[in-house]
Motif scaffolding. Sequence first.
Motif, PDB file in Angstrom:
ATOM      1  N   THR A  11       0.868  -1.170   0.000  1.00  7.17           N
ATOM      2  CA  THR A  11       0.000   0.000   0.000  1.00  7.17           C
ATOM      3  C   THR A  11       0.906   1.222   0.000  1.00  7.17           C
ATOM      4  OG1 THR A  11      -0.117  -0.026   2.409  1.00  7.17           O
ATOM      5  CG2 THR A  11      -1.882  -1.155   1.233  1.00  7.17           C
ATOM      6  N   LYS A  12       0.368   2.371  -0.281  1.00  4.95           N
ATOM      7  CA  LYS A  12       1.169   3.577  -0.383  1.00  4.95           C
ATOM      8  C   LYS A  12       1.992   3.784   0.888  1.00  4.95           C
ATOM      9  CE  LYS A  12       0.980   8.402  -1.612  1.00  4.95           C
ATOM     10  NZ  LYS A  12       0.170   9.505  -2.079  1.00  4.95           N
ATOM     11  N   GLY A  13       3.293   3.922   0.708  1.00  5.54           N
ATOM     12  CA  GLY A  13       4.193   4.175   1.820  1.00  5.54           C
ATOM     13  C   GLY A  13       4.623   2.936   2.591  1.00  5.54           C
ATOM     14  N   SER A  14       4.112   1.772   2.239  1.00  2.79           N
ATOM     15  CA  SER A  14       4.487   0.564   2.972  1.00  2.79           C
ATOM     16  C   SER A  14       5.728  -0.068   2.342  1.00  2.79           C
ATOM     17  CB  SER A  14       3.343  -0.444   2.988  1.00  2.79           C
ATOM     18  OG  SER A  14       3.111  -0.953   1.693  1.00  2.79           O
ATOM     19  N   LYS A  15       6.401  -0.885   3.145  1.00  2.00           N
ATOM     20  CA  LYS A  15       7.604  -1.580   2.691  1.00  2.00           C
ATOM     21  C   LYS A  15       7.261  -3.035   2.418  1.00  2.00           C
ATOM     22  CE  LYS A  15      10.426   1.219   5.733  1.00  2.00           C
ATOM     23  NZ  LYS A  15      11.157   1.190   6.990  1.00  2.00           N
ATOM     24  N   SER A  16       8.097  -3.675   1.619  1.00  2.00           N
ATOM     25  CA  SER A  16       7.916  -5.098   1.367  1.00  2.00           C
ATOM     26  C   SER A  16       8.367  -5.885   2.599  1.00  2.00           C
ATOM     27  CB  SER A  16       8.739  -5.531   0.156  1.00  2.00           C
ATOM     28  OG  SER A  16      10.129  -5.456   0.470  1.00  2.00           O
ATOM     29  N   LEU A  17       7.972  -7.136   2.676  1.00  2.00           N
ATOM     30  CA  LEU A  17       8.410  -7.996   3.774  1.00  2.00           C
ATOM     31  C   LEU A  17       9.935  -8.094   3.783  1.00  2.00           C
ATOM     32  CD1 LEU A  17       7.786  -9.900   6.097  1.00  2.00           C
ATOM     33  CD2 LEU A  17       7.527 -11.741   4.421  1.00  2.00           C
ATOM     34  N   PHE A  18      10.547  -8.216   2.614  1.00  2.00           N
ATOM     35  CA  PHE A  18      12.011  -8.250   2.509  1.00  2.00           C
ATOM     36  C   PHE A  18      12.617  -7.008   3.153  1.00  2.00           C
ATOM     37  CE2 PHE A  18      16.015  -7.187   0.585  1.00  2.00           C
ATOM     38  CZ  PHE A  18      16.692  -8.395   0.463  1.00  2.00           C
ATOM     39  N   ASP A  19      12.106  -5.834   2.800  1.00  2.00           N
ATOM     40  CA  ASP A  19      12.639  -4.576   3.337  1.00  2.00           C
ATOM     41  C   ASP A  19      12.453  -4.480   4.852  1.00  2.00           C
ATOM     42  OD1 ASP A  19      13.456  -3.748   0.817  1.00  2.00           O
ATOM     43  OD2 ASP A  19      11.636  -2.576   0.445  1.00  2.00           O
ATOM     44  N   GLU A  20      11.298  -4.914   5.343  1.00  2.00           N
ATOM     45  CA  GLU A  20      11.039  -4.880   6.790  1.00  2.00           C
ATOM     46  C   GLU A  20      12.029  -5.773   7.534  1.00  2.00           C
ATOM     47  OE1 GLU A  20       9.044  -3.118   8.691  1.00  2.00           O
ATOM     48  OE2 GLU A  20       7.643  -2.237   7.268  1.00  2.00           O
ATOM     49  N   ILE A  21      12.241  -6.996   7.037  1.00  2.00           N
ATOM     50  CA  ILE A  21      13.166  -7.921   7.696  1.00  2.00           C
ATOM     51  C   ILE A  21      14.590  -7.396   7.610  1.00  2.00           C
ATOM     52  CG2 ILE A  21      14.193 -10.232   7.571  1.00  2.00           C
ATOM     53  CD1 ILE A  21      11.390 -11.255   6.774  1.00  2.00           C
ATOM     54  N   ALA A  22      14.987  -6.917   6.452  1.00  2.00           N
ATOM     55  CA  ALA A  22      16.348  -6.386   6.290  1.00  2.00           C
ATOM     56  C   ALA A  22      16.583  -5.206   7.226  1.00  2.00           C
ATOM     57  CB  ALA A  22      16.587  -5.990   4.831  1.00  2.00           C
ATOM     58  N   GLU A  23      15.596  -4.341   7.378  1.00  3.99           N
ATOM     59  CA  GLU A  23      15.740  -3.179   8.256  1.00  3.99           C
ATOM     60  C   GLU A  23      15.911  -3.609   9.717  1.00  3.99           C
ATOM     61  OE1 GLU A  23      12.717   0.124   9.867  1.00  3.99           O
ATOM     62  OE2 GLU A  23      13.008   0.181   7.691  1.00  3.99           O
ATOM     63  N   VAL A  24      15.107  -4.543  10.160  1.00  7.01           N
ATOM     64  CA  VAL A  24      15.185  -5.019  11.547  1.00  7.01           C
ATOM     65  C   VAL A  24      16.537  -5.663  11.820  1.00  7.01           C
ATOM     66  CG1 VAL A  24      14.263  -6.749  13.145  1.00  7.01           C
ATOM     67  CG2 VAL A  24      12.706  -5.286  11.868  1.00  7.01           C
ATOM     68  N   THR A  25      17.033  -6.445  10.889  1.00  4.96           N
ATOM     69  CA  THR A  25      18.298  -7.144  11.128  1.00  4.96           C
ATOM     70  C   THR A  25      19.504  -6.216  11.030  1.00  4.96           C
ATOM     71  OG1 THR A  25      18.408  -7.869   8.808  1.00  4.96           O
ATOM     72  CG2 THR A  25      17.404  -9.379  10.385  1.00  4.96           C
ATOM     73  N   GLN A  26      19.345  -5.034  10.468  1.00  2.00           N
ATOM     74  CA  GLN A  26      20.448  -4.072  10.431  1.00  2.00           C
ATOM     75  C   GLN A  26      20.620  -3.361  11.768  1.00  2.00           C
ATOM     76  OE1 GLN A  26      19.688  -1.436   7.162  1.00  2.00           O
ATOM     77  NE2 GLN A  26      20.078  -2.994   5.620  1.00  2.00           N
ATOM     78  N   THR A  27      19.548  -3.303  12.556  1.00  2.19           N
ATOM     79  CA  THR A  27      19.614  -2.561  13.821  1.00  2.19           C
ATOM     80  C   THR A  27      19.719  -3.469  15.042  1.00  2.19           C
ATOM     81  OG1 THR A  27      17.195  -2.469  13.932  1.00  2.19           O
ATOM     82  CG2 THR A  27      18.321  -0.609  12.870  1.00  2.19           C
ATOM     83  N   GLU A  50      18.807 -13.896   2.436  1.00  3.51           N
ATOM     84  CA  GLU A  50      19.425 -12.624   2.027  1.00  3.51           C
ATOM     85  C   GLU A  50      18.933 -11.466   2.897  1.00  3.51           C
ATOM     86  OE1 GLU A  50      19.547  -9.586  -1.798  1.00  3.51           O
ATOM     87  OE2 GLU A  50      18.798 -11.622  -2.090  1.00  3.51           O
ATOM     88  N   ALA A  51      17.622 -11.413   3.141  1.00  2.00           N
ATOM     89  CA  ALA A  51      17.061 -10.332   3.960  1.00  2.00           C
ATOM     90  C   ALA A  51      17.618 -10.370   5.379  1.00  2.00           C
ATOM     91  CB  ALA A  51      15.537 -10.428   3.990  1.00  2.00           C
ATOM     92  N   LEU A  52      17.836 -11.567   5.907  1.00  2.36           N
ATOM     93  CA  LEU A  52      18.363 -11.722   7.262  1.00  2.36           C
ATOM     94  C   LEU A  52      19.868 -11.508   7.344  1.00  2.36           C
ATOM     95  CD1 LEU A  52      16.429 -14.955   8.300  1.00  2.36           C
ATOM     96  CD2 LEU A  52      16.098 -12.671   9.263  1.00  2.36           C
ATOM     97  N   GLY A  53      20.535 -11.559   6.198  1.00  2.00           N
ATOM     98  CA  GLY A  53      22.002 -11.517   6.212  1.00  2.00           C
ATOM     99  C   GLY A  53      22.575 -12.851   6.658  1.00  2.00           C
ATOM    100  N   GLY A  54      21.821 -13.912   6.478  1.00  2.00           N
ATOM    101  CA  GLY A  54      22.198 -15.262   6.882  1.00  2.00           C
ATOM    102  C   GLY A  54      21.200 -15.817   7.880  1.00  2.00           C
ATOM    103  N   ILE A  55      21.020 -17.109   7.862  1.00  2.00           N
ATOM    104  CA  ILE A  55      20.097 -17.768   8.791  1.00  2.00           C
ATOM    105  C   ILE A  55      20.769 -17.859  10.161  1.00  2.00           C
ATOM    106  CG2 ILE A  55      18.829 -19.900   9.273  1.00  2.00           C
ATOM    107  CD1 ILE A  55      17.739 -18.311   6.853  1.00  2.00           C
TER     108      ILE A  55
END
Length: 110
Positions: A11-27, A50-55
């Motif tokens: 939806t407008k302004g929302s992120k994909s599941l990939f982006d959400e997971i990648a963002e969480v694992t960066q912080t 890939e989104a997790l940066g590894g299992i």
Amino acid sequence: MKQRLVVQGLTKGSKSLFDEIAEVTQTSQFDRLNVAVAYATIDGIRTLEEALGGIPEKSQWLIGLDDAITQPGAIELIKTFQGSEVKVISFTNEKRRFHPKLYHLWSSAN
């Protein structure tokens, strides 16, 4: 405990599941993963990796077999991850469908 709800379908302004997971694992650092999904494909597992940066070093997977979409190769791939446990489930005989979409990341540190 922090939780994020990701709405399926952009939806407008929302992120994909990939982006959400990648963002969480960066912080944050995570050392455990629990996944419950209706279907698993090799591409889907690789995309999650890939989104997790590894299992993470410990992972538990509950994979559905209903609708014959899960790829046997995806289950075999999950088994190759160190510390992984995988179970498969089907409700076909009960005239129901197993259809979750859950990705639960754990941190022993916090």
